[in-house]
Design a protein around this motif. Sequence first.
Motif, PDB file in Angstrom:
ATOM      1  N   MET A 142       0.807  -1.216   0.000  1.00  0.00           N
ATOM      2  CA  MET A 142       0.000   0.000   0.000  1.00  0.00           C
ATOM      3  C   MET A 142       0.845   1.273   0.000  1.00  0.00           C
ATOM      4  N   ALA A 143       2.162   1.147   0.070  1.00  0.00           N
ATOM      5  CA  ALA A 143       3.038   2.326   0.077  1.00  0.00           C
ATOM      6  C   ALA A 143       2.987   3.063  -1.261  1.00  0.00           C
ATOM      7  N   ASN A 144       2.791   2.338  -2.340  1.00  0.00           N
ATOM      8  CA  ASN A 144       2.682   2.980  -3.646  1.00  0.00           C
ATOM      9  C   ASN A 144       1.282   3.552  -3.788  1.00  0.00           C
ATOM     10  N   THR A 145       1.182   4.845  -3.992  1.00  0.00           N
ATOM     11  CA  THR A 145      -0.102   5.534  -4.080  1.00  0.00           C
ATOM     12  C   THR A 145      -1.038   4.878  -5.079  1.00  0.00           C
ATOM     13  N   TRP A 146      -0.534   4.505  -6.222  1.00  0.00           N
ATOM     14  CA  TRP A 146      -1.394   4.003  -7.284  1.00  0.00           C
ATOM     15  C   TRP A 146      -1.931   2.611  -7.011  1.00  0.00           C
ATOM     16  N   ASN A 147      -1.238   1.795  -6.208  1.00  0.00           N
ATOM     17  CA  ASN A 147      -1.735   0.449  -5.918  1.00  0.00           C
ATOM     18  C   ASN A 147      -3.141   0.496  -5.340  1.00  0.00           C
ATOM     19  N   ALA A 148      -3.327   1.264  -4.277  1.00  0.00           N
ATOM     20  CA  ALA A 148      -4.640   1.339  -3.631  1.00  0.00           C
ATOM     21  C   ALA A 148      -5.672   1.972  -4.553  1.00  0.00           C
ATOM     22  N   VAL A 149      -5.272   2.971  -5.314  1.00  0.00           N
ATOM     23  CA  VAL A 149      -6.208   3.648  -6.224  1.00  0.00           C
ATOM     24  C   VAL A 149      -6.703   2.677  -7.294  1.00  0.00           C
ATOM     25  N   VAL A 150      -5.815   1.896  -7.875  1.00  0.00           N
ATOM     26  CA  VAL A 150      -6.211   0.952  -8.923  1.00  0.00           C
ATOM     27  C   VAL A 150      -7.057  -0.174  -8.329  1.00  0.00           C
ATOM     28  N   VAL A 151      -6.664  -0.698  -7.176  1.00  0.00           N
ATOM     29  CA  VAL A 151      -7.485  -1.730  -6.527  1.00  0.00           C
ATOM     30  C   VAL A 151      -8.891  -1.182  -6.290  1.00  0.00           C
ATOM     31  N   TRP A 152      -8.992   0.035  -5.738  1.00  0.00           N
ATOM     32  CA  TRP A 152     -10.294   0.629  -5.469  1.00  0.00           C
ATOM     33  C   TRP A 152     -11.099   0.821  -6.757  1.00  0.00           C
ATOM     34  N   SER A 153     -10.416   1.190  -7.829  1.00  0.00           N
ATOM     35  CA  SER A 153     -11.094   1.412  -9.115  1.00  0.00           C
ATOM     36  C   SER A 153     -11.632   0.123  -9.715  1.00  0.00           C
ATOM     37  N   LEU A 154     -11.072  -0.996  -9.351  1.00  0.00           N
ATOM     38  CA  LEU A 154     -11.515  -2.287  -9.876  1.00  0.00           C
ATOM     39  C   LEU A 154     -12.605  -2.931  -9.016  1.00  0.00           C
ATOM     40  N   ARG A 155     -13.069  -2.245  -7.987  1.00  0.00           N
ATOM     41  CA  ARG A 155     -14.018  -2.845  -7.041  1.00  0.00           C
ATOM     42  C   ARG A 155     -15.363  -3.215  -7.668  1.00  0.00           C
ATOM     43  N   HIS A 156     -15.741  -2.558  -8.751  1.00  0.00           N
ATOM     44  CA  HIS A 156     -17.036  -2.833  -9.375  1.00  0.00           C
ATOM     45  C   HIS A 156     -16.957  -3.848 -10.508  1.00  0.00           C
ATOM     46  N   GLY A 157     -15.795  -4.417 -10.738  1.00  0.00           N
ATOM     47  CA  GLY A 157     -15.675  -5.445 -11.761  1.00  0.00           C
ATOM     48  C   GLY A 157     -14.568  -5.180 -12.747  1.00  0.00           C
ATOM     49  N   PRO A 158     -14.429  -6.068 -13.732  1.00  0.00           N
ATOM     50  CA  PRO A 158     -13.336  -5.972 -14.706  1.00  0.00           C
ATOM     51  C   PRO A 158     -13.354  -4.642 -15.451  1.00  0.00           C
ATOM     52  N   ARG A 159     -12.164  -4.173 -15.768  1.00  0.00           N
ATOM     53  CA  ARG A 159     -12.006  -2.918 -16.505  1.00  0.00           C
ATOM     54  C   ARG A 159     -10.883  -3.075 -17.519  1.00  0.00           C
ATOM     55  N   ARG A 160     -11.075  -2.412 -18.656  1.00  0.00           N
ATOM     56  CA  ARG A 160      -9.995  -2.296 -19.627  1.00  0.00           C
ATOM     57  C   ARG A 160      -9.102  -1.149 -19.177  1.00  0.00           C
ATOM     58  N   PRO A 161      -7.828  -1.171 -19.569  1.00  0.00           N
ATOM     59  CA  PRO A 161      -6.908  -0.113 -19.134  1.00  0.00           C
ATOM     60  C   PRO A 161      -7.385   1.302 -19.470  1.00  0.00           C
ATOM     61  N   GLY A 162      -7.939   1.498 -20.655  1.00  0.00           N
ATOM     62  CA  GLY A 162      -8.419   2.831 -21.037  1.00  0.00           C
ATOM     63  C   GLY A 162      -9.514   3.336 -20.109  1.00  0.00           C
ATOM     64  N   ARG A 163     -10.415   2.450 -19.752  1.00  0.00           N
ATOM     65  CA  ARG A 163     -11.496   2.852 -18.835  1.00  0.00           C
ATOM     66  C   ARG A 163     -10.934   3.150 -17.445  1.00  0.00           C
ATOM     67  N   LEU A 164      -9.972   2.356 -17.005  1.00  0.00           N
ATOM     68  CA  LEU A 164      -9.333   2.637 -15.717  1.00  0.00           C
ATOM     69  C   LEU A 164      -8.714   4.029 -15.712  1.00  0.00           C
ATOM     70  N   ARG A 165      -8.006   4.367 -16.791  1.00  0.00           N
ATOM     71  CA  ARG A 165      -7.383   5.697 -16.870  1.00  0.00           C
ATOM     72  C   ARG A 165      -8.423   6.793 -16.794  1.00  0.00           C
ATOM     73  N   GLU A 166      -9.556   6.600 -17.468  1.00  0.00           N
ATOM     74  CA  GLU A 166     -10.633   7.598 -17.426  1.00  0.00           C
ATOM     75  C   GLU A 166     -11.190   7.740 -16.020  1.00  0.00           C
ATOM     76  N   GLU A 167     -11.433   6.615 -15.350  1.00  0.00           N
ATOM     77  CA  GLU A 167     -12.028   6.641 -14.020  1.00  0.00           C
ATOM     78  C   GLU A 167     -11.070   7.195 -12.973  1.00  0.00           C
ATOM     79  N   ILE A 168      -9.798   6.892 -13.111  1.00  0.00           N
ATOM     80  CA  ILE A 168      -8.815   7.331 -12.115  1.00  0.00           C
ATOM     81  C   ILE A 168      -8.440   8.787 -12.354  1.00  0.00           C
ATOM     82  N   GLY A 169      -8.079   9.127 -13.575  1.00  0.00           N
ATOM     83  CA  GLY A 169      -7.620  10.475 -13.881  1.00  0.00           C
ATOM     84  C   GLY A 169      -6.230  10.725 -13.315  1.00  0.00           C
ATOM     85  N   GLY A 170      -5.412  11.438 -14.060  1.00  0.00           N
ATOM     86  CA  GLY A 170      -4.084  11.825 -13.581  1.00  0.00           C
ATOM     87  C   GLY A 170      -3.051  10.724 -13.557  1.00  0.00           C
ATOM     88  N   ILE A 171      -3.320   9.596 -14.186  1.00  0.00           N
ATOM     89  CA  ILE A 171      -2.347   8.497 -14.222  1.00  0.00           C
ATOM     90  C   ILE A 171      -1.937   8.281 -15.678  1.00  0.00           C
TER      91      ILE A 171
END
Length: 113
Positions: free
Chosen positions: A15-44
Amino acid sequence: MFLADCQARLAFDLMANTWNAVVVWSLRHGPRRPGRLREEIGGISVKVLTETLRRLEHNGLVARRTYAEAPPRVEYELTDLGRSLLGPIEAFGEWAFDHADEVVAAQDRSAAS
């Protein structure tokens, strides 16, 4: 006592890497393609997202699914192990929401002195 091989240190490192928790949290609603993850997360960036997904996959938190299509399609989803982190991430987020003002005030005081 936190030794180099302590199990708690493993969790802190994950959990020390900021993006690890953000990406895990972003995947909580189910599978995502990388492009959609980038849209949902923003700033990555694409590079950082790719590195993060590989790191999470390496640690067994995320599964990568490739579809034999043209063009190839890839999706990422949480494993059971990855889903087990959602509770702690949510609790940490709630703590941050409740105490962010206090932390910022402490930072301001420190910077002023």
